[in-house]
Motif scaffolding. Structure first.
Motif, PDB file in Angstrom:
ATOM      1  N   SER A 148     -43.449  17.479  39.568  1.00  0.00           N
ATOM      2  CA  SER A 148     -43.037  18.490  40.547  1.00  0.00           C
ATOM      3  C   SER A 148     -44.080  18.629  41.650  1.00  0.00           C
ATOM      4  CB  SER A 148     -42.834  19.848  39.867  1.00  0.00           C
ATOM      5  OG  SER A 148     -41.699  19.837  39.032  1.00  0.00           O
ATOM      6  N   VAL A 149     -43.588  18.748  42.888  1.00  0.00           N
ATOM      7  CA  VAL A 149     -44.457  18.947  44.049  1.00  0.00           C
ATOM      8  C   VAL A 149     -43.805  19.980  44.965  1.00  0.00           C
ATOM      9  CG1 VAL A 149     -45.557  16.676  44.034  1.00  0.00           C
ATOM     10  CG2 VAL A 149     -43.360  16.974  45.203  1.00  0.00           C
ATOM     11  N   LEU A 150     -44.495  20.300  46.054  1.00  0.00           N
ATOM     12  CA  LEU A 150     -43.984  21.265  47.022  1.00  0.00           C
ATOM     13  C   LEU A 150     -43.536  20.529  48.281  1.00  0.00           C
ATOM     14  CD1 LEU A 150     -43.618  24.287  47.830  1.00  0.00           C
ATOM     15  CD2 LEU A 150     -45.926  24.160  48.814  1.00  0.00           C
ATOM     16  N   TYR A 151     -42.256  20.661  48.622  1.00  0.00           N
ATOM     17  CA  TYR A 151     -41.727  20.126  49.876  1.00  0.00           C
ATOM     18  C   TYR A 151     -41.683  21.262  50.900  1.00  0.00           C
ATOM     19  CZ  TYR A 151     -40.009  16.276  46.934  1.00  0.00           C
ATOM     20  OH  TYR A 151     -39.912  15.223  46.063  1.00  0.00           O
ATOM     21  N   PHE A 152     -41.985  20.938  52.163  1.00  0.00           N
ATOM     22  CA  PHE A 152     -41.921  21.976  53.191  1.00  0.00           C
ATOM     23  C   PHE A 152     -41.320  21.433  54.481  1.00  0.00           C
ATOM     24  CE2 PHE A 152     -46.029  19.934  53.537  1.00  0.00           C
ATOM     25  CZ  PHE A 152     -46.312  19.865  54.900  1.00  0.00           C
ATOM     26  N   ASN A 153     -40.522  22.266  55.123  1.00  0.00           N
ATOM     27  CA  ASN A 153     -39.865  21.926  56.376  1.00  0.00           C
ATOM     28  C   ASN A 153     -40.862  22.126  57.517  1.00  0.00           C
ATOM     29  OD1 ASN A 153     -38.300  22.088  58.825  1.00  0.00           O
ATOM     30  ND2 ASN A 153     -36.468  22.379  57.565  1.00  0.00           N
ATOM     31  N   VAL A 269     -44.929  16.870  52.147  1.00  0.00           N
ATOM     32  CA  VAL A 269     -45.109  17.014  50.703  1.00  0.00           C
ATOM     33  C   VAL A 269     -46.528  17.501  50.450  1.00  0.00           C
ATOM     34  CG1 VAL A 269     -45.070  15.849  48.461  1.00  0.00           C
ATOM     35  CG2 VAL A 269     -43.501  15.124  50.280  1.00  0.00           C
ATOM     36  N   ALA A 270     -46.658  18.481  49.568  1.00  0.00           N
ATOM     37  CA  ALA A 270     -47.974  19.030  49.242  1.00  0.00           C
ATOM     38  C   ALA A 270     -48.077  19.271  47.743  1.00  0.00           C
ATOM     39  CB  ALA A 270     -48.202  20.341  50.000  1.00  0.00           C
ATOM     40  N   THR A 271     -49.299  19.456  47.281  1.00  0.00           N
ATOM     41  CA  THR A 271     -49.493  19.845  45.886  1.00  0.00           C
ATOM     42  C   THR A 271     -48.987  21.273  45.697  1.00  0.00           C
ATOM     43  OG1 THR A 271     -51.760  20.506  46.441  1.00  0.00           O
ATOM     44  CG2 THR A 271     -51.456  18.314  45.487  1.00  0.00           C
ATOM     45  N   LEU A 272     -48.763  21.648  44.468  1.00  0.00           N
ATOM     46  CA  LEU A 272     -48.190  22.952  44.154  1.00  0.00           C
ATOM     47  C   LEU A 272     -49.164  24.090  44.456  1.00  0.00           C
ATOM     48  CD1 LEU A 272     -46.619  21.981  40.726  1.00  0.00           C
ATOM     49  CD2 LEU A 272     -45.355  22.481  42.834  1.00  0.00           C
ATOM     50  N   SER A 340     -49.928  10.361  48.322  1.00  0.00           N
ATOM     51  CA  SER A 340     -51.256  10.842  47.955  1.00  0.00           C
ATOM     52  C   SER A 340     -51.168  12.222  47.310  1.00  0.00           C
ATOM     53  CB  SER A 340     -52.154  10.896  49.191  1.00  0.00           C
ATOM     54  OG  SER A 340     -53.432  11.399  48.851  1.00  0.00           O
ATOM     55  N   ALA A 341     -50.346  13.109  47.887  1.00  0.00           N
ATOM     56  CA  ALA A 341     -50.161  14.446  47.307  1.00  0.00           C
ATOM     57  C   ALA A 341     -49.513  14.351  45.930  1.00  0.00           C
ATOM     58  CB  ALA A 341     -49.308  15.300  48.238  1.00  0.00           C
ATOM     59  N   ILE A 342     -48.520  13.474  45.809  1.00  0.00           N
ATOM     60  CA  ILE A 342     -47.839  13.289  44.523  1.00  0.00           C
ATOM     61  C   ILE A 342     -48.820  12.757  43.479  1.00  0.00           C
ATOM     62  CG2 ILE A 342     -46.064  11.939  43.333  1.00  0.00           C
ATOM     63  CD1 ILE A 342     -44.467  12.062  46.012  1.00  0.00           C
ATOM     64  N   SER A 343     -49.633  11.793  43.888  1.00  0.00           N
ATOM     65  CA  SER A 343     -50.607  11.208  42.969  1.00  0.00           C
ATOM     66  C   SER A 343     -51.645  12.239  42.533  1.00  0.00           C
ATOM     67  CB  SER A 343     -51.291  10.014  43.637  1.00  0.00           C
ATOM     68  OG  SER A 343     -52.171   9.381  42.747  1.00  0.00           O
ATOM     69  N   GLN A 344     -52.104  13.066  43.467  1.00  0.00           N
ATOM     70  CA  GLN A 344     -53.056  14.127  43.119  1.00  0.00           C
ATOM     71  C   GLN A 344     -52.455  15.081  42.097  1.00  0.00           C
ATOM     72  OE1 GLN A 344     -55.320  16.183  46.299  1.00  0.00           O
ATOM     73  NE2 GLN A 344     -54.434  14.666  47.673  1.00  0.00           N
ATOM     74  N   GLN A 345     -51.206  15.491  42.340  1.00  0.00           N
ATOM     75  CA  GLN A 345     -50.557  16.418  41.420  1.00  0.00           C
ATOM     76  C   GLN A 345     -50.384  15.788  40.042  1.00  0.00           C
ATOM     77  OE1 GLN A 345     -49.402  19.800  42.436  1.00  0.00           O
ATOM     78  NE2 GLN A 345     -49.679  19.835  40.225  1.00  0.00           N
ATOM     79  N   ASN A 346     -50.061  14.513  40.027  1.00  0.00           N
ATOM     80  CA  ASN A 346     -49.823  13.842  38.752  1.00  0.00           C
ATOM     81  C   ASN A 346     -51.106  13.675  37.946  1.00  0.00           C
ATOM     82  OD1 ASN A 346     -47.800  12.366  37.042  1.00  0.00           O
ATOM     83  ND2 ASN A 346     -49.287  10.721  37.338  1.00  0.00           N
ATOM     84  N   ARG A 347     -52.234  13.529  38.630  1.00  0.00           N
ATOM     85  CA  ARG A 347     -53.503  13.340  37.915  1.00  0.00           C
ATOM     86  C   ARG A 347     -53.896  14.572  37.100  1.00  0.00           C
ATOM     87  NH1 ARG A 347     -56.409   8.794  39.036  1.00  0.00           N
ATOM     88  NH2 ARG A 347     -55.783   7.575  40.860  1.00  0.00           N
ATOM     89  N   THR A 348     -53.409  15.736  37.487  1.00  0.00           N
ATOM     90  CA  THR A 348     -53.732  16.952  36.734  1.00  0.00           C
ATOM     91  C   THR A 348     -52.566  17.408  35.858  1.00  0.00           C
ATOM     92  OG1 THR A 348     -52.941  18.471  38.461  1.00  0.00           O
ATOM     93  CG2 THR A 348     -55.218  17.694  38.634  1.00  0.00           C
ATOM     94  N   ALA A 349     -51.492  16.632  35.845  1.00  0.00           N
ATOM     95  CA  ALA A 349     -50.264  17.058  35.167  1.00  0.00           C
ATOM     96  C   ALA A 349     -50.396  16.996  33.647  1.00  0.00           C
ATOM     97  CB  ALA A 349     -49.094  16.189  35.623  1.00  0.00           C
ATOM     98  N   VAL A 350     -49.464  17.653  32.989  1.00  0.00           N
ATOM     99  CA  VAL A 350     -49.385  17.643  31.529  1.00  0.00           C
ATOM    100  C   VAL A 350     -48.461  16.507  31.110  1.00  0.00           C
ATOM    101  CG1 VAL A 350     -48.674  18.926  29.478  1.00  0.00           C
ATOM    102  CG2 VAL A 350     -49.771  20.127  31.394  1.00  0.00           C
TER     103      VAL A 350
END
Length: 401
Positions: A148-153, A269-272, A340-350
């Motif tokens: 899961s990530v944060l999408y923004f308009n 796309v951004a991290t949560l 890059s944002a997705i990869s960052q979020q995934n590195r800390t994911a459960v």
């Protein structure tokens, strides 16, 4: 003189033996030969990407013949099982979520790849949790992951919120924020607020408090003018595409669809909010080897190729929403901001273990309807959290505390 001559010949003979042994030891290993039938589950838009990588492997390893076929994800499990039992299944299946790979292994259809010559050192220990089954069994080789990530308009939001307070402040202004109100999709909120649900493979002592705290935050957030909470993820995505929602938390695999429907420049796309403490669940996709395949050496070589740093970097740059799982791969956030944002979020994911998968399934069954009751004001967050944990504990297959 005869004795000296004999000794001389014996020494020469010994040297020849050593030389021959050395030549044998130094001789290059013979290339692996074989023929692989490969199925993959990537959709039509991204199929050319994985098929090009497979073509590159074929070019580098002409001694291994490969035939490739795309399968629909919704039906691939049944097709794989039916074909394998008839002796007609593929040698390798690419793009299967780990939970289904465990199911195939449980039914004797997936091989234990731990016995194969795979370079496991390229993966993070957390990623390997997704394939581990006991001490000496691995049901597949990690290929990529989504989270899961944060999408923004971009036309409505200049800078995405990086905290829960910032997210709430945006919603207070009436700017629409879409959050999925289900246990799995919103798990990041529990961890982001300092809670926990798991202690190893069981419920943590603070699981009820963590869920209650998150439900309490959701109830308060729901009162803000811009809050859009729903268990209908498709409706949330459609609202984001129409521009009705400016911010959306959703899994990263939606990226390809959003780019197609909105265009790359329309959204970011951004991290949560709360990152890195806000830890979502990571879903790992695997390379699975058929238990009936005799092409295990070729399958191992293909798996090592797909998981090496160069191919992982290529897949990350050219696919939408899939994070690399090779620990050596990093991506320039300026050149590749989305992945890059997705990869960052995934590195800390459960990354759930096999046992946690079963626990998560029970939590989903019990929690999702209770989340809705809490948000509809029928029960309090504290009561809802207690109902969820009590129901999971009372489940016969559930962990005891």
């Amino acid at each position: 003189m005869v004795k000296k001559l004999f000794c001389h010949h014996k020494w020469v003979f010994f040297c020849l033996i050593v030389l021959c042994l050395g030549l044998v030891a130094c001789a290059p290993s013979q290339p692996v030969k074989g023929r692989l039938i490969v199925w993959h589950t990537w959709d039509e838009a991204e199929a050319p990407v994985i098929e090009q990588v497979l073509a590159d492997f074929r070019r580098l390893h002409p001694e291994i013949q490969i035939s490739v076929e795309r399968k629909e994800y919704a039906t691939v499990l049944d097709e794989f099982a039916e074909a394998s039992r008839a002796g007609l299944g593929p040698d390798v299946l690419i793009g299967l979520e780990s939970v289904y790979a465990h199911l195939l292994y449980q039914n004797g259809l997936a091989a234990n790849v731990n016995k194969m010559d795979i370079d496991w050192t390229v993966f993070e220990p957390g990623t390997l949790q997704s394939v581990q089954r006991g001490n000496d069994v691995r049901v597949g080789v990690p290929l990529n992951a989504y989270v899961s990530v944060l999408y923004f308009n971009r036309s409505q939001i200049d800078t995405p919120p990086d905290s829960f307070d910032a997210l709430q402040a945006i919603s207070e202004k009436g700017i629409k924020v879409g959050l999925p109100a289900t246990f799995f999709a919103s798990y990041w909120g529990i961890t982001g607020l300092g809670g926990s649900v798991f202690d190893g493979d069981a419920l943590s002592a603070n699981s009820q408090a963590g869920i209650a705290n998150w439900l309490d935050w959701l109830v308060a957030f729901q009162q803000t003018p811009g809050a859009v909470l729903s268990s209908d993820t498709r409706a949330l995505v459609d609202s984001f595409v129409r521009g009705d929602i400016a911010l959306l938390v959703m899994d990263s695999l939606e990226l390809a669809s959003l780019e197609e429907r909105l265009g790359r420049e329309q959204f970011g796309v951004a991290t949560l909010p709360g990152f890195p403490h806000a830890q979502a669940f990571s879903t790992v996709e695997l390379i699975v080897v058929n238990s009936a395949s005799v092409q295990t050496e070729a399958a191992a070589q293909l798996s090592n190729f797909l998981s090496n740093a160069a191919q992982q970097r290529k897949l990350a740059r050219t696919t939408s929403g899939r994070a690399p799982v090779n620990r050596a791969v990093s991506l320039n956030p300026t050149l590749f901001p989305r992945i890059s944002a997705i990869s960052q979020q995934n590195r800390t994911a459960v990354v759930p273990t096999t046992v946690q998968d079963g626990l998560i399934n029970r939590l989903i069954v019990e929690a999702d309807p209770i989340y809705q009751q809490v948000l509809e004001g029928l029960i309090t967050p504290d009561a809802g959290a207690q109902m969820i944990i009590d129901a999971v504990k009372n489940d016969r297959g559930g962990p005891s505390q």
